[in-house]
Design an enzyme around this catalytic site. Structure first.
Site, PDB file in Angstrom:
ATOM      1  CG  HIS A 136      -1.870   1.112   1.311  1.00 32.56           C
ATOM      2  ND1 HIS A 136      -1.614   2.155   1.676  1.00 32.56           N
ATOM      3  CD2 HIS A 136      -3.159   1.091   1.198  1.00 32.56           C
ATOM      4  CE1 HIS A 136      -2.983   3.095   2.073  1.00 32.56           C
ATOM      5  NE2 HIS A 136      -3.693   2.284   1.429  1.00 32.56           N
ATOM      6  CG  ASP A 213       0.902  -2.178   6.033  1.00 33.62           C
ATOM      7  OD1 ASP A 213      -0.284  -2.267   6.966  1.00 33.62           O
ATOM      8  OD2 ASP A 213       0.811  -1.509   4.897  1.00 33.62           O
ATOM      9  CD  GLN A 216      -6.658  -4.409   4.054  1.00 34.82           C
ATOM     10  OE1 GLN A 216      -7.570  -5.019   4.433  1.00 34.82           O
ATOM     11  NE2 GLN A 216      -6.976  -3.199   3.550  1.00 34.82           N
ATOM     12  CE  LYS A 239      -7.090  -0.134   6.396  1.00 33.64           C
ATOM     13  NZ  LYS A 239      -8.121   0.334   4.973  1.00 33.64           N
ATOM     14  CB  CYS A 377      -3.696   3.254  -1.586  1.00 36.36           C
ATOM     15  SG  CYS A 377      -5.040   4.785  -1.624  1.00 36.36           S
TER      16      CYS A 377
HETATM   17  N1  7TS Z   1      -1.726  -0.597   4.698  1.00 33.57           N
HETATM   18  C1  7TS Z   1      -2.404  -1.239   3.945  1.00 33.57           C
HETATM   19  C2  7TS Z   1      -2.002  -2.836   3.657  1.00 33.57           C
HETATM   20  C3  7TS Z   1      -3.592  -0.937   3.870  1.00 33.57           C
HETATM   21  O1  7TS Z   1      -4.769  -1.683   3.206  1.00 33.57           O
HETATM   22  C4  7TS Z   1      -4.135   0.424   4.227  1.00 33.57           C
HETATM   23  C5  7TS Z   1      -5.484   1.158   4.084  1.00 33.57           C
HETATM   24  C6  7TS Z   1      -3.088   1.026   4.952  1.00 33.57           C
HETATM   25  C7  7TS Z   1      -1.771   0.598   5.065  1.00 33.57           C
HETATM   26  C8  7TS Z   1      -3.443   2.553   5.530  1.00 33.57           C
HETATM   27  O2  7TS Z   1      -4.488   2.299   6.379  1.00 33.57           O
HETATM   28  P1  7TS Z   1      -4.993   3.743   7.015  1.00 33.57           P
HETATM   29  O3  7TS Z   1      -6.179   3.356   7.919  1.00 33.57           O
HETATM   30  O4  7TS Z   1      -4.014   4.207   7.674  1.00 33.57           O
HETATM   31  O5  7TS Z   1      -5.647   4.579   5.848  1.00 33.57           O
HETATM   32  N2  7TS Z   1      -6.114   0.480   2.701  1.00 33.57           N
HETATM   33  C9  7TS Z   1      -7.225   1.012   2.164  1.00 33.57           C
HETATM   34  C10 7TS Z   1      -7.712   0.177   1.228  1.00 33.57           C
HETATM   35  O6  7TS Z   1      -7.540  -0.891   0.739  1.00 33.57           O
HETATM   36  N3  7TS Z   1      -8.828   1.067   0.683  1.00 33.57           N
HETATM   37  O7  7TS Z   1      -8.907   1.957   1.373  1.00 33.57           O
HETATM   38  C11 7TS Z   1      -7.802   1.853   2.402  1.00 33.57           C
END
Ligand code: 7TS
Length: 421
Positions: A136, A213, A216, A239, A377
């Site tokens: 990401h 990371d 997910q 999430k 992303c």
């Molecule tokens: N890393 C991964 C693997 C992610 O899927 C996401 C967000 C992030 C980091 C960042 O997370 P945040 O909560 O700090 O924004 N992924 C997604 C997505 O897949 N669709 O919208 C956000």
């Protein structure tokens, strides 16, 4: 102490009453364009159970106060609830100590914290940071910033045609210049579950710390940071059925102790004069300013909710729905999966002929179906697979096989509309 091993991703035991679970999520009761909502955008953000929503209401109605500073009743109650959430998170990921759980704004801020603080202190010209081709953007850009600043180099492990990391290439990239390895637990664009335990051990053999990371990963199975032996693990509350604006950085105490603060301000200090400032102890050293108190308390309620359902039971249920989705979607003429990894969790990415993903998303929306369309992303993943965008269906504890059928029927409709596909 509870210890959920990573093998629990595919544990076949455990019963799960999805109809009852669905009743816990008020948002699922609505219709969209006259059709029952089918929410399959959980990788972007998961829905919130009533228990989380009510906990936040309770905080604002009866406990609202700043933490760590008041001797009055409300402040003590709020502080206890905030620190209780830290303990709940510590148990969820099986960290050794509450001091190793730092609250941030999200996975993004947690990764930026490590890149800036650890990377800022340890990276030098010629050093290397290893990431993968399935990151990401939030596990790419912070490392680009700090590498550029320090004259260090970003090295990228390639991904094969199925969406798995090329392990020989990873081993070739590791060496005496490797100062950090940063990898996703689960890819948000492909669904790949990476064999992180072995990869962490590989990095440690060359003396490099590893950041996982887990944005997910954490929502979909037990994470045991001690068993993994990762140095850092980052994830987002939203999430994991919690509120937005909160995330977690797990870090080994010895590493966090050594790192300089990421931001300066209130609560992260023990004493301040114009000549000198003494930093607070862990984890407060990394929590400058008034944090998202309600959000953290909400996350605590989300952790309680998820562990109440049973992490293994949830993972098994999601695996079942996911396996059904993979099978059902591949039967829709014109559908091509993007990523067929060895181990998959929680989501499936695909294209339908050469129809743009956004057009499919719009048609599915008319059927009440929420999916994510775009590059997720993860633009380098789109480049790797030669597609501008994909449609992504991502699953949570409340999704059902019947909803997968609705999705498949929606795709059939899209196919008919775009004749020739
Ligand atoms: N890393 C991964 C693997 C992610 O899927 C996401 C967000 C992030 C980091 C960042 O997370 P945040 O909560 O700090 O924004 N992924 C997604 C997505 O897949 N669709 O919208 C956000």
């Amino acid at each position: 102490m509870r210890s959920v091993k990573i093998s629990s991703w595919h544990n076949p035991n455990g019963s799960f009453d999805v109809a009852r679970v669905r009743k816990d999520f008020p948002v699922l009761e609505q219709t969209v364009h006259g059709k029952p909502l089918v929410y399959l955008d959980n990788a972007a953000t998961a829905q919130k159970p009533r228990a989380v929503i009510q906990r936040i209401v309770q905080y604002y109605e009866t406990e609202n106060s700043n933490i760590h500073r008041g001797v009055h009743r409300l402040s003590e109650t709020a502080t206890r609830a905030y620190e209780g959430a830290r303990t709940a998170v510590r148990r969820l990921i099986h960290a050794a100590d509450d001091r190793e759980v730092v609250f941030a704004r999200g996975a993004t801020e947690a990764i930026n914290l490590v890149a800036r603080s650890y990377g800022g202190a340890h990276l030098q010209a010629g050093d290397e940071v290893v990431i993968s081709a399935m990151e990401h953007h939030s596990n790419i850009v912070p490392w680009q910033f700090i590498c550029r600043e320090k004259g260090a180099k970003l090295r990228v492990i390639p991904v094969d045609d199925g969406g798995d990391i090329v392990m020989e290439a990873y081993h070739r990239l590791l060496g005496p210049r490797t100062r950090m390895v940063a990898l996703p637990h689960v890819s948000n664009a492909l669904g790949t579950v990476n064999p992180i335990k072995g990869m962490i051990a590989d990095a440690h053999r060359v003396g490099a710390p590893v950041l996982i990371d887990g944005a997910q990963g954490a929502p979909h199975a037990g994470v045991d940071v001690q068993d993994l032996d990762c140095d850092f693990y980052a994830f987002s509350s939203h999430k994991l059925y919690g509120p937005t604006g909160v995330g977690v950085l797990y870090g080994k105490a010895a590493l966090l102790e050594d790192m300089p603060p990421y931001q300066g301000g209130g609560d992260m200090i023990l004493s301040v004069s114009f000549e000198e400032t003494e930093y607070n102890v862990l984890p407060y050293k990394f929590e400058a300013g008034t944090p998202n108190i309600a959000g953290v308390i909400g996350l605590g309620a989300a952790v309680e909710y998820l562990t109440g359902l049973g992490l293994e039971a949830v993972a098994n249920h999601e695996d079942q729905v996911l396996a059904y989705a993979v099978e059902r979607l591949t039967q829709v003429p014109g559908v091509r999966l993007v990523g067929t990894p060895e181990r998959r969790a929680s989501l499936v990415s695909f294209v339908l002929g050469d129809v743009h993903a956004h057009d499919i998303g719009t048609i599915l929306d008319q059927e009440g179906i929420a999916v994510r369309t775009g590059h997720h992303c993860a633009m380098p993943v789109m480049d790797r697979f030669g597609v501008p965008a994909t449609v992504r269906a991502s699953f949570a504890c409340y999704n059902t096989e019947a909803e997968v059928d609705v999705l498949a029927e929606g795709l059939e409709k899209a196919r008919r509309l775009f004749a020739g596909v």
